[in-house]
Write an enzyme that holds these catalytic residues in place. Sequence first.
Site, PDB file in Angstrom:
ATOM      1  N   GLU A 265       0.847  -1.189   0.000  1.00  0.00           N
ATOM      2  CA  GLU A 265       0.000   0.000   0.000  1.00  0.00           C
ATOM      3  C   GLU A 265       0.881   1.236   0.000  1.00  0.00           C
ATOM      4  OE1 GLU A 265      -2.727   0.106   3.319  1.00  0.00           O
ATOM      5  OE2 GLU A 265      -3.408  -1.947   3.007  1.00  0.00           O
ATOM      6  N   GLU A 315     -13.893   4.717   0.586  1.00  0.00           N
ATOM      7  CA  GLU A 315     -14.687   3.755   1.356  1.00  0.00           C
ATOM      8  C   GLU A 315     -15.312   4.466   2.553  1.00  0.00           C
ATOM      9  OE1 GLU A 315     -12.520  -0.282   1.610  1.00  0.00           O
ATOM     10  OE2 GLU A 315     -10.927   1.146   1.160  1.00  0.00           O
ATOM     11  N   LYS A 318     -15.221   2.802   6.282  1.00  0.00           N
ATOM     12  CA  LYS A 318     -13.981   2.388   6.961  1.00  0.00           C
ATOM     13  C   LYS A 318     -13.930   2.968   8.361  1.00  0.00           C
ATOM     14  CE  LYS A 318      -9.741   1.482   5.454  1.00  0.00           C
ATOM     15  NZ  LYS A 318      -8.365   1.866   5.082  1.00  0.00           N
ATOM     16  N   GLU A 326      -9.157   8.336   6.681  1.00  0.00           N
ATOM     17  CA  GLU A 326      -9.256   6.933   6.275  1.00  0.00           C
ATOM     18  C   GLU A 326     -10.280   6.686   5.168  1.00  0.00           C
ATOM     19  OE1 GLU A 326      -7.871   4.020   6.657  1.00  0.00           O
ATOM     20  OE2 GLU A 326      -6.261   4.709   7.934  1.00  0.00           O
TER      21      GLU A 326
END
Length: 478
Positions: A265, A315, A318, A326
């Site tokens: 990542e 997202e 999350k 995040e």
Amino acid sequence: MNFSKWVLCLGLLGCSVFVAHVEGLGVNWGTMATHELPPGTVVQMLKDNGIKKVKLFDADQYTLSALAGSNIEVMVAIPNDQLASMTSYERAKQWVQRNVTRYNFNGGVSIKYVAVGNEPFLSAYNGSFLNVTFPALQNIQNALNEVGVGDTVKATVPVNADVYNSPVSNPVPSAGRFRTDISDLMTQIVEFLAKNSAPLTVNIYPFLSLYGNDNFPIDYAFFDGATPVVDNGIQYTNVFDANFDTLVSALKAVGHGDMTLMVGEVGWPTDGDKNANIASAVRFYNGLMPRLAANTGTPLRPGYIEVYLFGLIDEDAKSIAPGSFERHWGIFRYDGQPKFPLDLSGQNQNKFLVAAKNVNYLPQQWCVLNPKANDLSKLGTNINYACTFADCTSLGYGSSCNSLDANGNASYAFNMYYQVQNQNPLSCNFEGLATVTTQNISQGTCNFIIQIAASPSSSLGPSLVALVLSAVFAFLFQ
Ligand SMILES: *[C@@H]1O[C@H](CO)[C@@H](O)[C@H](O)[C@H]1NC(C)=O
Ligand SMILES: *[C@@H]1O[C@H](CO)[C@@H](O)[C@H](O)[C@H]1NC(C)=O
Ligand SMILES: *[C@@H]1O[C@H](CO)[C@@H](O)[C@H](O)[C@H]1NC(C)=O
Ligand SMILES: *[C@@H]1O[C@H](CO)[C@@H](O)[C@H](O)[C@H]1NC(C)=O
Ligand SMILES: *[C@@H]1O[C@H](CO)[C@@H](O)[C@H](O)[C@H]1NC(C)=O
């Protein structure tokens, strides 16, 4: 245009067919969203952008059936909460059978890696996965080997960069060692990976070096020049290189300086913090992509490094325990629209990625603070309620909606809740404080979104049936 490209243009019926790409670039496809794009839409988006590798956080069958036949290479994953069960070899064999070998047929899914856990040794987990990760890794790789796919499918453990460090007294990459509490464990893991010719995977986040550390030299988080840190005559001008080479040194110290490393990542968020915004993300990627395209590597590891960007799509569900940013890591918004120019060829041409196609949205209506509401005493509790069940992270300090006034805040929260609830009329009430409008009240950088419509689940059925059938045929005729 150089000669080789020119030849390819002639050969491939026009230049548009030939798009230079960062060799082996991957992306992380996370699915912690209240409204997911249909997997088929996402796979088409990957293809349209020439992305050939994807890293998943589970082995969801709908996702995998959408990837079947795409030739996109896949890393499937075992989530941390399933690691304990994988300490049973029989369970590990079942997992491999169900989630790897099942897809291993002509026209199936090109699974290359199994991620065993996700950052299982993160300090924040208080050691919860210390005892189970290594046995799970061994069982999964052994099961892959036993079933005969171990040469092409490798088990790996994606670790956070907090598994290694260099001493405070000598904070240079060459002094890198594994964290003392897990040094023996990491050594065993590395030895097992080496024995199986499998890579170690590390997640590196220059953004996090900056987050919560106002003394961090900001330029060092990017790739466009910073005061170098000199280590044994090597000049480090960015934290990515320094961080990666700290791991290389930690590996060298345990006798595996040549272990293959992948970056599981790396990326930059666009909202939810004062350093998380479009301009910084563009600055980061405009530094990263040319280096990947040129196979620059790092001072201790020049050359190609397999890298997965984090992440593909925002997202909104999350956990924000690490921070509000995040939910904003996507190179695409929640609806598959590119957020900023990103040139995967590494040439920094100011162009946008290809958006998701045929996305269905809910109707053009928003939920807002009712201008006629007169008792505002219950506003606070209602905003809190909305923000408990919907994503309000864009309202915070330094974020895209932080300049809204108190009424704007309320409208933003009410709308996010209403959209999460698929515009259910009952969800836009808030004790009489809210009302539905067809007026788009987005302002400035603050976008009042319309959610995407839930995809009819029946559309997922046929492709899965087709996949299972073709697997059966592949089995019968092999
Ligand atoms: C396969 O993966 C899915 C999704 O991650 C998981 O829920 C399931 O338990 C796995 N199957 C087996 C047999 O372990
Ligand atoms: C880890 O410990 C801290 C402090 O004791 C606690 O606040 C946190 O909830 C724990 N986290 C987990 C994942 O157990
Ligand atoms: C891991 O194993 C050690 C030694 O057997 C034990 O002391 C510890 O409590 C275990 N940790 C967890 C989280 O189960
Ligand atoms: C709006 O909400 C944000 C986040 O809760 C807060 O920081 C800000 O102060 C609020 N603005 C006003 C004017 O109330
Ligand atoms: C609402 O307006 C904003 C800013 O003007 C715009 O970017 C956005 O696309 C609009 N939303 C819709 C659903 O039309």
